[in-house]
Design an enzyme around this catalytic site. Structure first.
Site: not given
Ligand code: U2F
Length: 448
Positions: A20, A118, A149
């Site tokens: 986020h 946010d 939502h």
């Molecule tokens: C939450 O999501 P996450 O943080 O679990 O996952 P993503 O939105 O997919 O973001 C992961 C980011 O981490 C980076 C990848 C993404 O930019 O490129 N990354 C990386 O650079 N190297 C790695 O080995 C692993 C990941 C939540 F869980 C979701 O449900 C929401 O949709 C999201 C956005 O609000 O936030």
């Protein structure tokens, strides 16, 4: 600006979990050159600020990290639940932000002319009113989930909490064919007295008051949503994909993933990552490892923690010619590499956008929040990916999905569809694109 040239203070309130805070920082980095007389104070926990502000990066001197309390009670002993830090933090809001903001106002003798938060932070509606300043809320996920939502009460009223299985959302414009079990559970069945469902519910009620809601997406990705979102918010501004609008950041690749990819055949490699918070249960990790080993597809697997402990005994040694396992991968670059042919993902919104930008079809194993909804959109609306088995990863389900995406005509068809969406993403951020126009509107909101 140097202190004497600072004419405006802008407060930025980040949510310090999952992915986020970093897209919010990306947004602010993009805004800052447009408001050279402003100083942005980035209120966030110390842990998250340390992770996202790079030590040696002086490009954005006008953005200053400011640490707020993370809400951990004194003498706290963690139960190990991943939700606990989030709940502690949620309980500490908005007081932690208010205290920090008051301190900055005292120290600088200036008031805040705008608040960027946010979108979770519904309480910013009151703050903005007190300050007589605009409130810009930033939604880090997709347009469908934010719309839902807003309608939590309506959806709960119609579905009746206890039985949502098999019920459809056909009563909501734009959501026909989507099952109630596919949408964020906080909407349908979360206890509205517990911190996250409560925060999301309140957000749904307050967000329409925001001067503008900015979203890391682009209008053309889901045209069915454009009129719906425009009709529910004062200004709904798709300004993404943000990854296409920022200068190339130094992305570390200490394990040499990209060099390894250079040696692989086009569209032959499966990249696996479940994002920053999810860890599939051991039996699913094992099933996936077995599927990779038996099918023989080449892979890069990003898995947090010690892979020796997480993956089956001997897996790393047996597959060392077929794949690399790393604790953090240069995901964006991997997805843009021509050798990458499939992405096994939890469907976090950032990952979805990055896969689209890279043109890589997705194999989806959704876990929580918006992820199932994203999965349905990937499969049913865009047709650029597939689910995996019956929701959980099984060896057979993973092998079939890999086969489908990496070596069937259907996989090629998904790639063609992705090519169209990918082009729309790049067009949106060109000088005459929709995201660029929306970004200009956003700039006008914060400079007013
Ligand atoms: C939450 O999501 P996450 O943080 O679990 O996952 P993503 O939105 O997919 O973001 C992961 C980011 O981490 C980076 C990848 C993404 O930019 O490129 N990354 C990386 O650079 N190297 C790695 O080995 C692993 C990941 C939540 F869980 C979701 O449900 C929401 O949709 C999201 C956005 O609000 O936030």
């Amino acid at each position: 600006p140097g202190d004497e040239n600072v004419k405006k203070l802008i407060a930025v309130l980040a949510f310090p979990f999952a992915t986020h805070a970093s897209p919010l920082l990306s947004l602010v980095q993009r805004l800052s050159p447009a408001v050279p007389e402003a100083r942005f104070i980035f209120f966030n926990t110390a842990k998250s600020n340390n992770a996202i502000f790079l030590e040696d990066d002086k490009r954005w001197d006008s953005i200053r990290p400011y640490n707020v309390s993370d809400g951990t009670p004194e003498n706290y002993v963690s139960s190990g639940s991943p939700m606990e830090p989030i709940e502690n933090f949620a309980k500490a809001t908005p007081e932690n932000f208010r205290t920090a903001m008051e301190t900055v106002v005292e120290e600088t003798g200036m008031g805040f002319s705008c608040i960027i938060t946010d979108a979770f932070y519904w309480f910013a509606a009151d703050m903005a009113q007190e300050l007589q300043a605009p409130w810009v809320a930033f939604w880090t996920a997709g347009p469908r989930s934010v719309l839902l939502h807003l309608d939590t009460d309506l959806i709960r009223g119609i579905l009746k909490l206890s039985r949502i299985d098999g019920k459809m959302l056909d009563f909501l414009p734009g959501f026909s064919g989507i099952c109630a079990t596919d949408i964020p559970p906080e909407i349908t069945c979360g206890d509205l007295n517990s911190p996250m469902p409560r925060m999301l519910h309140k957000m749904g009620l307050m967000l329409p008051k925001a001067t503008a809601v900015a979203i890391n997406s682009f209008e053309e990705i889901d045209t069915a949503m454009v009129n719906l979102t425009n009709s529910r918010f004062k200004k709904f501004l798709n300004i993404g994909p943000l990854v296409l609008t920022l200068p190339d950041l130094k992305i570390s690749d200490s394990e040499g993933c990209l060099q390894w990819l250079d040696k692989q055949k086009q569209e032959s490699v499966a990249y696996i990552s479940f994002g920053s918070t999810v860890m599939p249960p051991p039996h699913e990790l094992e099933a996936l490892a077995e599927a990779l080993e038996t099918s023989g597809f080449h892979f890069i697997w990003s898995i947090r923690g010690n892979p020796e402990e997480k993956l089956p005994k001997g897996f790393l040694e047996r597959t060392k010619d077929k794949g690399i396992v790393v604790s953090w991968a240069p995901q964006l670059k991997i997805l843009q590499h021509e050798a990458t042919g499939a992405f096994i993902t939890h469907c976090g919104w950032n990952s979805v956008l990055e896969s689209i930008v890279g043109g890589v079809p997705m194999i989806c194993r959704a876990f929580f929040g918006d992820q199932r909804l994203n999965m349905r959109t990937i499969e049913n609306v865009w047709g650029v990916g597939t689910g995996i088995g019956d929701g959980e990863i099984t060896k057979d389900g993973a092998m079939k999905a890999l086969e489908l995406v990496l070596s069937s005509e259907e996989g090629q068809y998904m790639r063609q569809k992705l090519e169209d969406i990918r082009k729309l993403a790049f067009d949106a951020v060109q000088s005459h694109g929709s995201s660029t126009a929306n970004f200009e509107t956003l700039t006008a909101v914060i400079t007013k």
